[in-house]
Design a protein around this motif. Sequence first.
Motif, short mmCIF file in Angstrom:
data_model
loop_
_atom_site.label_atom_id
_atom_site.label_comp_id
_atom_site.label_asym_id
_atom_site.label_seq_id
_atom_site.Cartn_x
_atom_site.Cartn_y
_atom_site.Cartn_z
N GLU A 10 0.82 -1.12 0.15
CA GLU A 10 -0.12 0.04 -0.08
C GLU A 10 0.76 1.21 0.00
O GLU A 10 1.85 1.38 0.81
N ALA A 11 0.54 2.31 -0.90
CA ALA A 11 1.25 3.43 -0.88
C ALA A 11 0.64 4.24 0.24
O ALA A 11 -0.48 4.56 0.38
N SER A 12 1.48 4.82 1.13
CA SER A 12 1.10 5.72 2.39
C SER A 12 1.67 7.16 2.23
O SER A 12 2.61 7.39 1.43
N GLY A 13 0.97 8.07 2.71
CA GLY A 13 1.23 9.29 2.83
C GLY A 13 0.89 10.06 1.52
O GLY A 13 1.88 10.75 0.98
N ILE A 14 0.11 9.42 0.78
CA ILE A 14 -0.53 10.01 -0.42
C ILE A 14 -0.71 11.53 -0.52
O ILE A 14 -0.13 12.19 -1.41
N GLN A 15 -1.22 12.03 0.42
CA GLN A 15 -1.74 13.51 0.41
C GLN A 15 -0.41 14.12 0.32
O GLN A 15 -0.26 15.20 -0.46
N ASP A 16 0.67 14.15 1.26
CA ASP A 16 1.77 14.96 1.33
C ASP A 16 2.54 14.56 -0.17
O ASP A 16 3.16 15.63 -0.92
N TYR A 17 2.53 13.54 -0.61
CA TYR A 17 3.74 13.03 -1.55
C TYR A 17 2.87 13.57 -3.00
O TYR A 17 3.65 14.08 -3.89
N ILE A 18 1.62 13.55 -3.23
CA ILE A 18 1.08 13.66 -4.61
C ILE A 18 0.59 15.25 -4.22
O ILE A 18 0.84 16.11 -5.57
N PHE A 19 -0.01 15.81 -3.32
CA PHE A 19 -0.67 17.20 -3.35
C PHE A 19 0.12 18.14 -2.70
O PHE A 19 -0.48 19.11 -2.35
N GLY A 20 1.43 18.05 -2.26
CA GLY A 20 2.15 18.56 -1.39
C GLY A 20 2.80 19.84 -2.32
O GLY A 20 3.51 20.80 -1.57
N SER A 21 2.54 20.08 -3.54
CA SER A 21 3.02 21.20 -4.12
C SER A 21 2.10 21.94 -5.14
O SER A 21 1.13 21.55 -5.41
N ASN A 22 2.11 23.17 -5.33
CA ASN A 22 1.36 24.16 -5.93
C ASN A 22 1.78 24.01 -7.69
O ASN A 22 1.40 24.93 -8.41
N LYS A 23 2.77 23.07 -7.81
CA LYS A 23 3.27 22.91 -9.39
C LYS A 23 2.56 21.84 -9.77
O LYS A 23 2.88 20.70 -9.51
N LEU A 24 1.57 22.03 -10.73
CA LEU A 24 0.84 20.82 -11.09
C LEU A 24 1.55 19.81 -11.69
O LEU A 24 1.40 18.62 -11.52
N ALA A 25 2.67 19.97 -12.35
CA ALA A 25 3.40 18.92 -13.03
C ALA A 25 3.92 18.07 -12.11
O ALA A 25 4.02 16.87 -12.36
N ALA A 80 11.33 1.53 -5.64
CA ALA A 80 10.74 2.69 -5.00
C ALA A 80 11.66 3.71 -4.55
O ALA A 80 11.46 4.86 -4.78
N LEU A 81 12.60 3.14 -3.59
CA LEU A 81 13.54 4.10 -3.12
C LEU A 81 14.56 4.74 -4.21
O LEU A 81 14.80 5.83 -3.98
N GLU A 82 14.85 3.87 -5.31
CA GLU A 82 15.60 4.48 -6.22
C GLU A 82 15.04 5.30 -7.27
O GLU A 82 15.68 6.42 -7.72
N GLU A 83 13.83 4.98 -7.53
CA GLU A 83 13.25 5.62 -8.77
C GLU A 83 12.13 6.54 -8.37
O GLU A 83 11.43 7.29 -9.31
N ALA A 84 11.61 6.32 -7.03
CA ALA A 84 10.42 7.48 -6.46
C ALA A 84 10.97 7.80 -5.17
O ALA A 84 10.37 7.43 -4.11
N PRO A 85 11.90 8.53 -4.89
CA PRO A 85 12.29 9.11 -3.75
C PRO A 85 11.20 9.75 -2.86
O PRO A 85 10.43 10.70 -3.64
N GLY A 86 11.11 9.25 -1.68
CA GLY A 86 10.12 10.06 -0.84
C GLY A 86 8.55 9.17 -0.84
O GLY A 86 7.99 9.43 -0.07
N LEU A 87 8.34 8.17 -1.76
CA LEU A 87 7.31 7.64 -1.72
C LEU A 87 7.37 6.68 -0.72
O LEU A 87 8.56 5.74 -0.61
N GLN A 88 6.27 6.53 0.12
CA GLN A 88 6.50 5.48 1.17
C GLN A 88 5.45 4.23 0.89
O GLN A 88 4.37 4.36 0.74
N LEU A 89 6.10 3.09 0.74
CA LEU A 89 5.21 1.84 0.50
C LEU A 89 5.24 1.02 1.99
O LEU A 89 6.37 0.79 2.42
N LEU A 90 4.01 0.63 2.32
CA LEU A 90 3.81 -0.32 3.40
C LEU A 90 3.67 -1.64 2.79
O LEU A 90 3.01 -1.81 1.81
N VAL A 91 4.48 -2.65 3.30
CA VAL A 91 4.49 -3.91 2.86
C VAL A 91 4.25 -5.00 4.06
O VAL A 91 4.78 -4.65 5.17
#
Length: 499
Positions: A10-25, A80-91
């Motif tokens: 499960e991807a955790s902390g989605i709010q901060d990871y996806i929506f934490g910036s005002n740059k839409l890109a 995930a650590l290498e290609e998506a830094p900051g993304l938290q995966l719960l396993v």
Amino acid sequence: MSEKTLLMVEASGIQDYIFGSNKLALNIGASELVRRATEDWVEALTTPAQRVYTGGGNAMLLFETELEAEDVARQLTRRALEEAPGLQLLVARQTFHEGQLRQTHQKLREKLAQRKRDRHPSTPLLGLGVTAACVYTGAPAVDVQEGQLLSAEVRAKLGATEDGKAHLREQLRQITDDYEFVYDFNDFGTKGESSYLAVIHTDGNRMGERIEALTGATDDAYAAALRAFSDSVKTAAGIALNSTVNLLLQNIVEAEDENGKVIKTIAGRVPCPEKGGVIHLPFRPLVFGGDDVTFVCEGRLGLALAAHYLRVFSAQSLSDKQLAHARAGIAVVKSHYPFSRAYKLAEDLAATARAYIKEARTPCTALDWHFAVGGLVLPLKEVRKREYEVPAGKLLLRPLALTPVANDGSSWETFTNIMAEFNGDVWAGKRNKLKALREALREGPQAVERFLAVYGDRQELPEIKALPSMAKQGWQGQRCGYFDAIEALDFFIPLEETQ
């Protein structure tokens, strides 16, 4: 007795990871990385026989041995650590005997939920020695692009942006080369008229309970039931999202801008920016593929698009033969409002819709919204109490049900009927009159009766069939019937729905 191992991701902390910036890109790229981690990367490490379901930020996998499960978990989290830094995966994984998959699945879901609650926020190493800070996050920069210092997380998100755009176009094939979605928050809003965007967060109702209710005579049958349910949710959400985009396309008309130039617009009022000969729709899905869907759009389109999405989604039956009911929260904010706070507000509004549904005690679909015209500092509950509770009672009817659950007037149909009346011949263009009505509503039923006697075009307000006293007093009991509509006059553009 043979054993297998169940692995859940499960991807955790989605709010901060996806929506934490005002740059839409960055939001687009972050969403794409979450999708890759729980779909593409999982599928690259497993066989179809091992996958029960993937997508929506989750994956459920079955392995013949615990060693296989451990190896996949290690490879997935490393990637995930290498290609998506900051993304938290719960396993989480657990070995079980044949015939125990259903019980093991329920236990592992509870284990993941507990792990999310107990998880300590990670504290990244901010740098050693001399470092330069990322312009977006303040974290140590690892790259320079277009003169800007970027952290590893930001670089990964920006690198995934184009693939995120391509994936969206794969899901929405009706978008031809003549059209594109807005990819800059600055393109939402109309200069001199409206500078708001709407953040819409939708979520399915009782999905956890419905998953718990799934059964199967064997482990294979239970896994098949889970897979079918997941696929049916994806299908329903995809149909609803496509229908919402079709609604936008159907409402594109030509109109003149302030300089007399003919431009493409939505419903003649919301401009579609043109860049390089490509028309940009003022709409952008950010999270999609499951029952949890988030999209942004021009502020005046938020209510109509959210209602349409919910109506189409909830009209479909899932694999358990029940309708796919859902709820939504719509936060209408200034285009430069902190995006993470706007998303949190949309989540809170979806939660109030959920509470309304729970109180109704019958399956239904509902939505709630808030216009944060001056910013929102206090929690939603406190704002509602301070701004929308008066001695006579509560000014708001919302949350509103898309499918009425009781004869109480709290329905989307009631709201749109009142809006149509206020935009009709009797009320249209009479803003001072509507402003006076708003103040009378705040004062209570007797003030509304005095208002009607003074203004007198008609001796009553628009009819609310379920609440007959409303038309003469504006109130019935401790509920007001018209404040929602008056407040929404500048923030609601109805869209024509063609068959």
